[in-house]
Design a protein around this motif. Sequence first.
Motif, mmCIF file in Angstrom:
data_model
loop_
_atom_site.group_PDB
_atom_site.id
_atom_site.type_symbol
_atom_site.label_atom_id
_atom_site.label_comp_id
_atom_site.label_asym_id
_atom_site.label_seq_id
_atom_site.Cartn_x
_atom_site.Cartn_y
_atom_site.Cartn_z
ATOM 1 N N CYS A 125 0.857 -1.189 0.000
ATOM 2 C CA CYS A 125 0.000 0.000 0.000
ATOM 3 C C CYS A 125 0.893 1.239 0.000
ATOM 4 O O CYS A 125 1.722 1.417 0.896
ATOM 5 N N ASP A 144 0.058 4.466 0.349
ATOM 6 C CA ASP A 144 -0.254 5.446 1.395
ATOM 7 C C ASP A 144 0.348 5.014 2.725
ATOM 8 O O ASP A 144 0.919 5.828 3.455
ATOM 9 N N HIS A 163 -6.251 1.837 -7.082
ATOM 10 C CA HIS A 163 -7.043 3.063 -7.113
ATOM 11 C C HIS A 163 -6.691 3.904 -8.333
ATOM 12 O O HIS A 163 -5.513 4.034 -8.678
ATOM 13 N N ILE A 204 -6.164 7.415 -9.661
ATOM 14 C CA ILE A 204 -5.891 8.743 -9.117
ATOM 15 C C ILE A 204 -6.888 9.744 -9.708
ATOM 16 O O ILE A 204 -7.529 10.493 -8.976
ATOM 17 N N GLU A 243 -10.299 9.606 -11.371
ATOM 18 C CA GLU A 243 -11.318 8.561 -11.443
ATOM 19 C C GLU A 243 -11.800 8.301 -12.863
ATOM 20 O O GLU A 243 -11.777 9.199 -13.708
ATOM 21 N N LEU A 245 -3.290 0.230 -3.083
ATOM 22 C CA LEU A 245 -3.678 0.625 -1.729
ATOM 23 C C LEU A 245 -4.272 -0.551 -0.970
ATOM 24 O O LEU A 245 -4.826 -1.473 -1.568
ATOM 25 N N CYS A 268 -7.018 2.345 3.258
ATOM 26 C CA CYS A 268 -6.582 3.563 2.563
ATOM 27 C C CYS A 268 -7.460 3.854 1.339
ATOM 28 O O CYS A 268 -7.755 5.009 1.039
ATOM 29 N N HIS A 269 -7.886 2.813 0.644
ATOM 30 C CA HIS A 269 -8.758 3.003 -0.517
ATOM 31 C C HIS A 269 -10.088 3.595 -0.077
ATOM 32 O O HIS A 269 -10.608 4.525 -0.694
ATOM 33 N N LYS A 284 -10.568 5.390 2.594
ATOM 34 C CA LYS A 284 -10.318 6.774 3.002
ATOM 35 C C LYS A 284 -10.312 7.711 1.806
ATOM 36 O O LYS A 284 -10.869 8.798 1.856
ATOM 37 N N ARG A 285 -9.699 7.271 0.714
ATOM 38 C CA ARG A 285 -9.642 8.118 -0.485
ATOM 39 C C ARG A 285 -11.017 8.358 -1.082
ATOM 40 O O ARG A 285 -11.247 9.353 -1.747
ATOM 41 N N HIS A 286 -11.935 7.407 -0.848
ATOM 42 C CA HIS A 286 -13.300 7.544 -1.360
ATOM 43 C C HIS A 286 -14.281 8.026 -0.294
ATOM 44 O O HIS A 286 -15.488 8.020 -0.514
ATOM 45 N N ASN A 287 -13.764 8.414 0.866
ATOM 46 C CA ASN A 287 -14.601 8.898 1.971
ATOM 47 C C ASN A 287 -15.706 7.915 2.350
ATOM 48 O O ASN A 287 -16.847 8.293 2.579
#
Length: 117
Positions: free
Chosen positions: A69, A71, A85, A87, A89, A106, A110-111, A113-116
């Motif tokens: 990962c 991140d 992921h 970067i 989209e 990722l 972490c994945h 988190k990047r997509h909330n």
Amino acid sequence: MNIKKRCNEVGCRELIERRETYCEKHKGVVDKRYNDYRNKYDREYISFYRSPSWRKKRKEALRRDNWICKDCEQAGLYQIAEEVHHIIEVKDDWKKRLDIDNLVSLCKLCHNKRHNR
């Protein structure tokens, strides 16, 4: 010390592990709602993620990043990457969907988190 948090489902008070998102009761329900929405409204997007070209490019990105990962690695941790992921989209730039420079490996946390999520 084992820190817990509440399930993300509205109104649920079940305590779960910090790295989880939903309790066992809601995990399948939420995934089903999300996938039903995507399948109903975005068939081209779904068929892309099932295509042999994506599977090949995904594996190429994971190999390039040594299944680590990126991140977590920046934070000094080493976690196995399970996701790749985009970067930029796919929905924002369809042409970059198979660009190796637009992909990063990722872990699930972490994945999300990047997509909330």
